[in-house]
Write an enzyme that holds these catalytic residues in place. Sequence first.
Site, PDB file in Angstrom:
ATOM      1  N   LYS A 231       0.853  -1.196   0.000  1.00  0.00           N
ATOM      2  CA  LYS A 231       0.000   0.000   0.000  1.00  0.00           C
ATOM      3  C   LYS A 231       0.885   1.242   0.000  1.00  0.00           C
ATOM      4  O   LYS A 231       1.761   1.399   0.859  1.00  0.00           O
ATOM      5  CB  LYS A 231      -0.841   0.004   1.276  1.00  0.00           C
ATOM      6  CG  LYS A 231      -2.335  -0.106   1.023  1.00  0.00           C
ATOM      7  CD  LYS A 231      -3.053  -0.226   2.342  1.00  0.00           C
ATOM      8  CE  LYS A 231      -4.462   0.264   2.247  1.00  0.00           C
ATOM      9  NZ  LYS A 231      -5.141   0.141   3.547  1.00  0.00           N
TER      10      LYS A 231
HETATM   11  O1  G3P Z   1      -8.363   0.450   3.932  1.00  0.00           O
HETATM   12  C1  G3P Z   1      -8.706   1.790   4.201  1.00  0.00           C
HETATM   13  C2  G3P Z   1      -9.048   1.979   5.590  1.00  0.00           C
HETATM   14  O2  G3P Z   1      -8.145   1.312   6.372  1.00  0.00           O
HETATM   15  C3  G3P Z   1      -9.421   3.331   6.077  1.00  0.00           C
HETATM   16  O3  G3P Z   1     -10.597   3.110   6.701  1.00  0.00           O
HETATM   17  O4  G3P Z   1     -12.322   3.201   8.344  1.00  0.00           O
HETATM   18  O5  G3P Z   1     -10.100   4.277   8.833  1.00  0.00           O
HETATM   19  O6  G3P Z   1     -11.661   5.295   7.173  1.00  0.00           O
HETATM   20  P1  G3P Z   1     -11.193   4.043   7.841  1.00  0.00           P
END
Ligand code: G3P
Length: 221
Positions: A83
């Site tokens: 990533k």
């Molecule tokens: O994979 C993307 C993710 O980890 C971000 O998600 O829920 O922290 O916005 P969030």
Amino acid sequence: MKLFLDTADVQEIRQAADWGVLDGVTTNPTLVAKSGRPHQEVIEEICQLVDGPVSAEVVSVDAEGIVAEARELASIHPNVVVKVPAIREGLKAVRRLSEEGIRCNVTLVFQPLQALLAAKVGAYFVSPFVDRMNRVGEEGFRVVEQIKRIFDHYQFETQILVASVRSPLTVLQAALAGADACTMPFEVLAMLYQHPMTDLGLEAFLKDAARIPGGVSAPVH
Ligand code: G3P
């Protein structure tokens, strides 16, 4: 659409894998920190639990550093997808890594043109952060639809991985937009299995089945 878990919690991954629908896992530094375990160790274990792409994120912000970190991460297991943030140095690194055959997931995407750039440098996945957009009053699913149109126009092979998912509605929108994959927390995946009408209906069927003379099933000989 592939279903991924967005977690570094191996218990959650084990449980979801047992349900038979888990296609992969995504992690980020926040999730790994939450697990309280060393990065490499947790990624290694996740790769043993799921037979699909496992995203592990770099923390360098210069192309040289990203490339070096990515090589390390990719050497953990063939299923690791690295990533990389959607910044200029990140995309520079993705170009080099994809030429080396290292698959990259361009993350922190909030705008369709970031996805276009990611596809041009050979990203394997692009991750629009849908519910983070929704939280600031932008319509995250529209960005996904626009990315889909752009990728279809130019026949890019980069896959759309809908990320930052807080509810089943976002999963539905991802599927309707034709996303290739959607990553979600364990709670959201669990919610996809729940409907009160299914539970009520099943309860009534089981009650009525108990009144059928001889039962429902054919006798086993
Ligand atoms: O994979 C993307 C993710 O980890 C971000 O998600 O829920 O922290 O916005 P969030």
